[in-house]
Enzyme design. Structure first.
Site, PDB file in Angstrom:
ATOM      1  N   CYS A   1       6.346   5.940  -5.252  1.00 59.94           N
ATOM      2  CA  CYS A   1       5.729   4.980  -4.197  1.00 59.94           C
ATOM      3  C   CYS A   1       5.714   3.243  -4.407  1.00 59.94           C
ATOM      4  O   CYS A   1       7.253   2.953  -4.475  1.00 59.94           O
ATOM      5  CB  CYS A   1       4.376   5.460  -4.007  1.00 59.94           C
ATOM      6  SG  CYS A   1       3.483   5.406  -5.634  1.00 59.94           S
TER       7      CYS A   1
ATOM      8  N   ARG B   1       0.300   6.878  -5.190  1.00 55.21           N
ATOM      9  CA  ARG B   1       0.832   8.042  -4.419  1.00 55.21           C
ATOM     10  C   ARG B   1       1.761   8.541  -4.496  1.00 55.21           C
ATOM     11  O   ARG B   1       1.248   9.979  -4.390  1.00 55.21           O
ATOM     12  CB  ARG B   1       1.324   7.390  -3.125  1.00 55.21           C
ATOM     13  CG  ARG B   1       0.208   5.896  -2.302  1.00 55.21           C
ATOM     14  CD  ARG B   1       0.514   5.337  -1.448  1.00 55.21           C
ATOM     15  NE  ARG B   1       1.061   4.475  -1.641  1.00 55.21           N
ATOM     16  CZ  ARG B   1       1.985   3.727  -1.344  1.00 55.21           C
ATOM     17  NH1 ARG B   1       1.766   4.281   0.353  1.00 55.21           N
ATOM     18  NH2 ARG B   1       2.857   2.771  -1.718  1.00 55.21           N
TER      19      ARG B   1
END
Length: 281
Positions: free
Chosen positions: A238, A243
């Site tokens: 990410c 994430r």
């Protein structure tokens, strides 16, 4: 949750409520917004501040094995303690912590499905009281970097037919339309776009509206439909790895994929590397 490959790595809010006084269980809150813990947290939970607790103060890396041991000892955690992680943002940093704790070999790890949002929606109790636990002697394993990817490994595999890169950022970040995320100045990069060959599967596609994870059937359809299958060598990324750790958790713990690594250098690193190849529409 029984349809997941490793259902033991998830617990629901009811399970957590029943184990608030269990001395063999330690709750850890890991938030993107590090001030939330002081606003209120689940009784007995300790605070993991990602800016302080697990980051090396000089190099862009995690704390070493010795400092990780000190952290766990300070929280009164033993090697056989069951750790339950939860937080805001659909458990971004809870998944990031799960991944890092696995790097150092802790096995009894769980994530509270739905995180803070679900606990709050159910109007379960919060407290501002900070718990204090007797220190322990914790022994971590040497870092297992088989579940971590580095930039040279990513670059070396760009033409590997069995490699699958998953960019879990938003479509706007993936295309380069959004170079800097608002309120995330520490996650900037000099260029926008994505790593060549990466498939854009935003982390949020794996989550329900209440913050819980989607069913195993739905998850298999999401990733299998993009040719992300268990036989592939998969790397997620990410901007800084939090994430993408959420997607790493989904693939490894919920679907049982055997070869998945999280590239925590992610776009903050790749997007500023001299001569690093980048794709844009």
């Amino acid at each position: 949750m029984s349809d997941y490959a490793h259902p033991e790595t998830l617990v629901d809010t009811g399970w957590v409520a029943e184990h608030l006084n269990d001395s063999k269980v330690r709750l850890i809150e890991a938030d993107e917004d590090v001030l939330l813990y002081e606003v209120g947290h689940i009784p007995g939970a300790v605070k993991l501040d990602w800016h302080v607790d697990v980051q090396d103060p000089v190099s862009r890396d995690f704390v070493d094995q010795q400092d990780f041991e000190k952290l766990m000892s300070r929280w009164g955690i033993s090697n056989d303690t069951t750790i339950v992680l939860y937080g805001d943002k659909n458990n971004w940093y809870a998944a990031y912590s799960f991944w890092l704790f696995r790097v150092y070999g802790h096995q009894n790890l769980k994530i509270m499905n739905g995180g803070r949002a679900k606990w709050e929606a159910e109007k379960r109790p919060y407290t501002k009281e900070v718990p204090h636990y007797a220190p322990t002697t914790y022994h971590a394993q040497p870092a297992n970097e088989d579940i971590r990817a580095f930039r040279d490994q990513v670059a070396a595999g760009l033409k590997d037919a069995n490699r699958r890169l998953i960019d879990v950022r938003s479509p706007q970040e993936f295309t380069g339309e959004m170079l800097h995320m608002v309120n995330y100045p520490q996650e900037g990069a000099q260029r926008g776009g994505h790593i060549p060959g990466a498939k854009n599967i935003p982390w949020s596609t794996a989550a329900n509206s209440d913050g819980t994870f989607k069913s195993a059937e739905d998850l298999r359809e999401i990733y299998g439909g993009k040719d992300i299958t268990p036989d592939k060598d998969v790397i997620t990324y990410c901007r800084i790895g939090e994430r993408s750790a959420h997607t790493w958790f989904v693939l490894t713990q919920l679907l049982g994929y055997p070869n998945v690594r999280n590239y925590d250098g992610s776009w903050t690193e790749w997007g500023s590397l001299v001569r690093a190849p980048i794709e844009r529409p």
